[in-house]
Design a protein around this motif. Structure first.
Motif, short mmCIF file in Angstrom:
data_model
loop_
_atom_site.label_atom_id
_atom_site.label_comp_id
_atom_site.label_asym_id
_atom_site.label_seq_id
_atom_site.Cartn_x
_atom_site.Cartn_y
_atom_site.Cartn_z
N PRO A 227 -12.58 12.42 16.71
CA PRO A 227 -12.07 12.91 15.44
C PRO A 227 -13.00 14.34 15.24
CG PRO A 227 -12.90 10.95 14.97
CD PRO A 227 -13.00 10.93 16.27
N ASP A 228 -14.55 14.30 15.73
CA ASP A 228 -15.36 15.39 15.44
C ASP A 228 -15.41 15.86 16.65
OD1 ASP A 228 -17.46 16.34 13.65
OD2 ASP A 228 -18.50 16.24 15.50
N ALA A 229 -15.21 17.39 16.41
CA ALA A 229 -15.09 18.48 17.71
C ALA A 229 -16.64 18.29 18.24
CB ALA A 229 -14.55 19.75 17.47
N ALA A 230 -17.64 18.41 17.51
CA ALA A 230 -18.82 18.60 17.89
C ALA A 230 -19.15 17.17 18.86
CB ALA A 230 -20.03 18.74 17.01
N GLN A 231 -19.06 16.16 18.22
CA GLN A 231 -19.40 14.97 18.72
C GLN A 231 -18.46 14.79 20.10
OE1 GLN A 231 -18.10 11.40 16.72
NE2 GLN A 231 -19.15 10.22 17.69
N GLN A 232 -17.19 15.35 20.04
CA GLN A 232 -16.37 14.96 21.38
C GLN A 232 -16.79 15.87 22.30
OE1 GLN A 232 -11.98 15.18 21.02
NE2 GLN A 232 -12.05 17.09 22.40
#
Length: 253
Positions: A227-232
């Motif tokens: 769900p989180d772009a940075a985490q992905q």
């Protein structure tokens, strides 16, 4: 030829089979709706897989589901369009890596990193991932020359006395024009990725048992949907680093 969805949609209208075969300019609002639908489909299918309903695509595109069906009369047509574009994108990324990287391992790793970063691995069509299995029987290899969907079982009577069991045989069925286009796109991707694999293997930089199928599975595996772009992005990069280490050959001690 690689055709980006937004450029294509600006030029021609989508016909009922999903192929832009008639050169009819789209109205500005229709063009905008088509671009929204294609972008939404890539996002939804990338997050939820190709099993996601058309209603989810319509909601993401902020259009009515009827608008989606006017452009794409069935979900299969939309899925084929997205899969075709992503296959073409991966093929172009592989060709770029081949053309711009002289060192074989750098070319292969560049292709993998670019492909994973683009998220295309989540949208790979099934026929691309179903690559031949090493060590399969000769009979299976012969059968594999005809795609599964092009072989249908047909019963026949061997000609003996009544009561004898019918025998099943496989008969070839001519693929449709859309299926042939899908197969051509998949074949182009497999060919260019095969060249990347062969170069790296010949240079002794890639494990001898690594196949094109393995490389494509890395692309599909190293592109999680979070769900989180940075985490992905961080998770994808970390996972790919680990997988790349597993692909590299090691000197025999």
């Amino acid at each position: 030829m690689h055709i980006q969805g937004s450029h294509w949609s600006a030029a021609v209208a989508t016909t009922s089979d999903g192929a832009g075969s008639r050169n009819t300019p789209l109205r500005v609002d229709a063009q905008r709706n088509l671009e929204h639908v294609l972008r939404a489909a890539r996002e939804v299918f990338g997050e939820l897989g190709y099993g996601a309903p058309m209603e989810d695509v319509a909601r993401r595109a902020r259009v009515g589901v009827g608008t989606v069906y006017r452009r794409f009369p069935s979900k299969d047509v939309l899925v084929r369009r997205i899969a075709e574009e992503e296959t073409a994108r991966l093929t172009e990324q592989a060709r770029t890596a081949l053309g711009q990287e002289d060192e074989p391992w750098s070319a292969l790793s560049r292709f993998l990193r670019t492909s994973v970063a683009s998220g295309a691995g989540r949208l790979l069509p099934p026929q691309v991932l179903r690559v031949g299995v090493e060590g399969e029987s000769e009979e299976r290899r012969v059968q594999a020359q005809v795609p599964d969907r092009a072989r249908v079982p047909q019963q026949r009577q061997p000609g003996a006395a009544g009561g004898q069991l019918h025998e099943l045989r496989l008969v070839e069925q001519r693929p449709t024009a859309v299926e042939e286009r899908d197969d051509a796109g998949a074949a182009a991707l497999l060919e260019v990725v095969g060249r990347l694999v062969d170069r790296a293997r010949s240079a002794g930089q890639l494990r001898a048992d690594v196949t094109v199928a393995d490389v494509l599975l890395v692309i599909a595996t190293a592109a999680p949907s979070l769900p989180d772009a940075a985490q992905q992005a961080a998770a994808s990069s970390r996972l790919l680093d680990i997988l790349l280490e597993g692909l590299r050959s090691r000197p025999v001690e």
